[in-house]
Design a protein around this motif. Structure first.
Motif, PDB file in Angstrom:
ATOM      1  N   GLN A 154      60.133  51.287  -4.640  1.00 17.85           N
ATOM      2  CA  GLN A 154      60.007  52.513  -3.853  1.00 17.85           C
ATOM      3  C   GLN A 154      59.001  53.464  -4.480  1.00 17.85           C
ATOM      4  O   GLN A 154      58.338  54.235  -3.791  1.00 17.85           O
ATOM      5  CB  GLN A 154      61.372  53.189  -3.679  1.00 17.85           C
ATOM      6  N   LYS A 155      58.863  53.379  -5.807  1.00 18.02           N
ATOM      7  CA  LYS A 155      57.911  54.275  -6.476  1.00 18.02           C
ATOM      8  C   LYS A 155      56.473  53.960  -6.075  1.00 18.02           C
ATOM      9  O   LYS A 155      55.651  54.855  -5.922  1.00 18.02           O
ATOM     10  CB  LYS A 155      58.075  54.207  -7.993  1.00 18.02           C
ATOM     11  N   TYR A 156      56.167  52.666  -5.900  1.00 15.88           N
ATOM     12  CA  TYR A 156      54.818  52.310  -5.442  1.00 15.88           C
ATOM     13  C   TYR A 156      54.547  52.937  -4.081  1.00 15.88           C
ATOM     14  O   TYR A 156      53.469  53.434  -3.793  1.00 15.88           O
ATOM     15  CB  TYR A 156      54.680  50.798  -5.253  1.00 15.88           C
ATOM     16  N   GLN A 216      56.695  49.968   4.514  1.00 12.91           N
ATOM     17  CA  GLN A 216      58.129  49.671   4.391  1.00 12.91           C
ATOM     18  C   GLN A 216      58.465  48.372   5.124  1.00 12.91           C
ATOM     19  O   GLN A 216      59.254  47.563   4.652  1.00 12.91           O
ATOM     20  CB  GLN A 216      58.970  50.810   4.983  1.00 12.91           C
ATOM     21  N   GLU A 217      57.822  48.206   6.285  1.00 10.86           N
ATOM     22  CA  GLU A 217      58.097  47.008   7.078  1.00 10.86           C
ATOM     23  C   GLU A 217      57.604  45.756   6.344  1.00 10.86           C
ATOM     24  O   GLU A 217      58.301  44.747   6.281  1.00 10.86           O
ATOM     25  CB  GLU A 217      57.392  47.153   8.426  1.00 10.86           C
ATOM     26  N   LEU A 246      49.106  42.391   1.109  1.00  7.78           N
ATOM     27  CA  LEU A 246      49.811  41.262   1.735  1.00  7.78           C
ATOM     28  C   LEU A 246      50.131  40.128   0.762  1.00  7.78           C
ATOM     29  O   LEU A 246      51.188  39.521   0.834  1.00  7.78           O
ATOM     30  CB  LEU A 246      48.970  40.753   2.920  1.00  7.78           C
ATOM     31  N   SER A 247      49.243  39.864  -0.164  1.00  9.47           N
ATOM     32  CA  SER A 247      49.479  38.741  -1.076  1.00  9.47           C
ATOM     33  C   SER A 247      50.337  39.118  -2.287  1.00  9.47           C
ATOM     34  O   SER A 247      50.620  38.264  -3.129  1.00  9.47           O
ATOM     35  CB  SER A 247      48.146  38.132  -1.536  1.00  9.47           C
ATOM     36  N   VAL A 248      50.738  40.380  -2.415  1.00 11.73           N
ATOM     37  CA  VAL A 248      51.595  40.747  -3.563  1.00 11.73           C
ATOM     38  C   VAL A 248      52.913  41.433  -3.209  1.00 11.73           C
ATOM     39  O   VAL A 248      53.832  41.450  -4.018  1.00 11.73           O
ATOM     40  CB  VAL A 248      50.880  41.668  -4.592  1.00 11.73           C
ATOM     41  N   LEU A 249      53.013  42.005  -2.012  1.00  9.98           N
ATOM     42  CA  LEU A 249      54.223  42.786  -1.725  1.00  9.98           C
ATOM     43  C   LEU A 249      55.437  41.944  -1.302  1.00  9.98           C
ATOM     44  O   LEU A 249      56.521  42.125  -1.842  1.00  9.98           O
ATOM     45  CB  LEU A 249      53.893  43.878  -0.695  1.00  9.98           C
ATOM     46  N   PRO A 250      55.289  41.018  -0.341  1.00 12.63           N
ATOM     47  CA  PRO A 250      56.459  40.195   0.017  1.00 12.63           C
ATOM     48  C   PRO A 250      56.864  39.263  -1.141  1.00 12.63           C
ATOM     49  O   PRO A 250      56.019  38.884  -1.952  1.00 12.63           O
ATOM     50  CB  PRO A 250      55.970  39.393   1.234  1.00 12.63           C
ATOM     51  N   PRO A 251      58.136  38.887  -1.195  1.00 15.95           N
ATOM     52  CA  PRO A 251      58.637  38.121  -2.341  1.00 15.95           C
ATOM     53  C   PRO A 251      58.143  36.669  -2.411  1.00 15.95           C
ATOM     54  O   PRO A 251      58.345  35.997  -3.414  1.00 15.95           O
ATOM     55  CB  PRO A 251      60.157  38.157  -2.156  1.00 15.95           C
TER      56      PRO A 251
END
Ligand code: SF4
Lengths: 464, 229
Positions: free
Chosen positions: A192-194, B125-126, B159-164
């Motif tokens: 959330q901090k990012y 967030q999405e 896109l290449s780093v945020l989703p798990p």
């Protein structure tokens, strides 16, 4: 001045006898040398690669003005704002002013030793900004309010149990002491901090003059996210970070990973050439690059030790240094510790105040051997010793050597001294290491070998 | 402006005295300087990659496995789609993030899930809630087992780093032998108008900051899957 020295000695004595510290560091570094040697062996020629890396850095540093101008022109052409700071204070003010202009509150940071060097977090927090370190190791030492222990592994002096207790106390969350679960706690906190941070802050590993890029090396992905989400991005880099060509990275990235952590490549190596460009879907609207001198030009002016500016901060020389392993990173009291810290700190912060670091070496040369860009580290330690005593000779040392010179030059004095030495041996043994012993700093932890009645010279002339 | 001049001035002053040649411990006699760039022979010193394309595919697979990335090679696009759907089911994906592209379009269509596309901006967030980020890439590198993505060819920076879970859809022709080739290709493809971000991704996100014990998924993806046909 004396307080730097005595602090160093006190901490070094304490740490060297601290068996717990020793075993933590030994565990942390146990596998390092094995995996690093395996990766080095995978190179067709690690030695040729080292020599080429040294020559590339030589070319970069010895034409630094040209490369910085090219870098700046390229960066600015794509909308990046470049700032120049001669001192740490100037850099802090430039960064604080950007934050004020942006009416920023919170800053998410990825690892940057240059920001430690200028004590950025303290300065920003005093102004009321919230600064969060996103690199796991940096986050841990930030929670402990202490500087990084090691330039690459900031929290290597801590056990999982200590980190668990820290997280429980500071975050109220630590399901167990498993590294996996503790890492996930940090991951959740940071997510959330990012997203809510106003500004993302990064360091730089390399800057490419030819293409106008900043290259950032990291394993965790925190710098990637820091450079993707916040609307404003700030990068602080030392002026010595330049490489001439884009293609030089093909050599430097695997070498940095191999020397630093025994990896074939670090997980993320990312080159940034501007803020979000037309047609791109995300990235910061504004990117500020702050070029920091902070007395690097003084080191540059010392042609003999100029190659210390070739350092790519891989940490290899720390990992192999017997002194570092025994006294630990915090003992140095400097941003850059270990052999490279002992070489550059006297240039960056004053020779007389930091000359004692050049004695924190056994001159074994393990650092020089480990350095991927072939910096002559242990010779530079000797040069610092020489320069320190030339610019401010110690009266007693000079006197002692003068007396020794006279005695050693005169056979009659010499044989007299030998006799006195032999006769006073029992006395020396009696006071050894006590307050009466003039050489107690040395003899407290060492035995003097017994002096034989007959010296070699006597034996030689008496033999028939 | 003035600090710029001050710093450049100090640099020029300092450089009036030249430094001994590097890495020879002051031994200038054996120094040989040529006009080409010192790193131009990097290919001959870096880890060897094998000559044939089969060897390089095998090397890529081995390196990717060492990095704990999942590399799967298929004979056809249809087989790749079957594997992707299997991945969706075993991991129970309910939403993915992706970008428009020749390879991603058919993959996203086959998945039949709600997709957060980044092409015209997206809600962070999405994207953070998505189970996987599906992207194309610029290259696969046999020498390292890694992939190259850019802000232009892989749906932006996040896109290449945020989703798990990062899933790369690639074609066999994108495999290059070594790092020098990868850099040369990027330069000829993009210079002087480079994407603002070029990232060499070598395995899933990791950290060793707690007792130097390897943990995957520090801040970036815990999993990296490379599907190639
Ligand atoms: S001096 Fe050499 S070994 Fe030490 S950190 Fe710098 S590059 Fe690495």
């Amino acid at each position: 001045m004396s307080s730097n020295v005595s602090d160093f000695k006190t901490r070094a004595t304490e740490k060297a006898g601290d068996l717990r510290h020793r075993s933590v560091i030994r565990t942390a570094l146990r596998s390092y040398e094995i995996v690093r040697d395996k990766r080095k062996a995978a190179f067709q020629s690690w030695e040729s690669a080292r020599q080429a890396a040294a020559e590339t850095k030589w070319e970069a540093v010895n034409h630094l003005d040209k490369h910085l101008e090219a870098l700046t022109a390229k960066l600015e052409a794509r909308g990046t704002k470049v700032h120049w700071a001669s001192t740490g204070a100037q850099a802090r003010e430039i960064i604080a002013q950007i934050l004020r202009d942006k009416k920023a509150r919170s800053i998410i940071k990825s690892k940057a030793m240059t920001s430690e060097e200028i004590h950025l977090n303290d300065a920003l927090e005093k102004e009321g900004f919230t600064v969060v370190e996103s690199d796991l190791g940096e986050f841990i030492v930030q929670l402990r309010h202490e500087p990084p222990y090691h330039i690459v592994f900031p929290s290597m002096h801590l056990t999982r149990g200590e980190i668990k207790d820290l997280f429980l106390k500071e975050l109220g969350d630590a399901p167990s002491d498993s590294p996996e679960e503790l890492t996930m706690v940090a991951r959740r906190v940071m997510r959330q901090k990012y997203i809510t941070a106003d500004v993302g802050f990064t360091g730089a590993n390399f800057a490419i003059a030819e293409t106008g890029m900043i290259s950032i090396t990291e394993n965790e992905g925190n710098a990637r996210i820091t450079a993707a989400l916040p609307k404003t991005m700030i990068t602080l880099m030392g002026i010595e970070k330049v490489l001439p060509r884009f293609s030089d990275l093909a050599l430097f990235l695997p070498m940095l990973a191999t020397a630093g952590a025994g990896q074939p490549m670090t997980c993320y190596n990312t080159m940034y050439s501007g803020p979000r460009q037309p047609g791109e879907v995300d990235g910061p609207e504004e990117w500020h690059v702050v070029l920091l001198d902070n007395r690097r030009t003084e080191l540059l002016a010392d042609a003999e030790q100029r190659d210390a500016l070739h350092c790519i901060r891989c940490g290899a020389c720390l990992n192999v240094c017997p002194i570092f392993r025994n006294v630990g990173g915090h003992t140095y009291g400097t941003t850059y510790s270990g052999p490279v810290g002992a070489v550059i700190t006297p240039h960056l912060r004053g020779l007389q105040e930091w000359k004692h670091l050049s004695n924190a070496s056994s001159l074994c040369g393990a650092c020089t051997e480990a350095c991927p860009v072939k910096i002559d580290l242990h010779h530079h330690l000797l040069q610092n010793r020489r320069n320190a005593s030339a610019s401010q000779p110690s009266f007693f040392e000079k006197l002692a050597y003068q007396v020794f010179g006279i005695v050693a030059n005169e056979p009659a004095f010499w044989s007299l001294a030998k006799k006195i030495g032999w006769l006073t041996q029992p006395l020396q043994r009696a006071i050894k290491g006590s307050a009466l012993d003039p050489a107690k700093a040395w003899t407290k932890t060492r035995d003097l070998p017994p002096q034989p009645r007959e010296s070699f010279k006597d034996w030689w002339s008496n033999r028939k | 402006m003035s600090e710029r001049n001050n710093i450049l001035g100090r640099i020029r002053e300092a450089l009036k005295v030249s430094a001994p040649l590097p890495g020879l411990h002051g031994d200038t006699a054996s120094a040989h300087r040529s006009t080409e760039s010192p790193a131009s022979h990097a290919r001959e010193w870096l880890p060897s990659v094998g000559a044939s394309s089969e060897e390089q595919v095998a090397l890529f697979a081995k390196n990717a496995a060492d990095l704990k990335a999942d590399f799967q090679l298929f004979a056809s696009r249809d087989e790749l789609i079957i594997a992707l759907i299997k991945l969706r089911d075993t991991e129970k994906w309910s939403r993915v993030a992706s970008h428009g592209g020749g390879l991603t379009n058919f993959a996203n269509k086959a998945l039949g899930l709600p997709v957060t596309l980044t092409d015209h901006g997206y809600n962070v967030q999405e994207m953070e809630q998505c189970d996987a980020g599906i992207t194309e890439c610029d290259a696969l590198i046999a020498q390292t087992g890694g992939v190259v993505v850019t802000s232009r060819s892989a749906g932006g920076r996040a896109l290449s780093v945020l989703p798990p879970h990062h899933v790369v859809i690639a074609q066999r022709g994108q495999l290059v032998s070594d790092l020098p080739t990868a850099f040369a290709n990027l330069q000829s493809k993009y210079a002087p108008d480079f994407p603002s971000m070029i990232s060499f991704i070598t395995g899933p996100s990791r950290t060793g900051d707690i007792e130097r014990i390897l943990v995957l998924g520090a801040h970036g993806p815990k999993k990296l899957t490379i599907l190639c046909f």
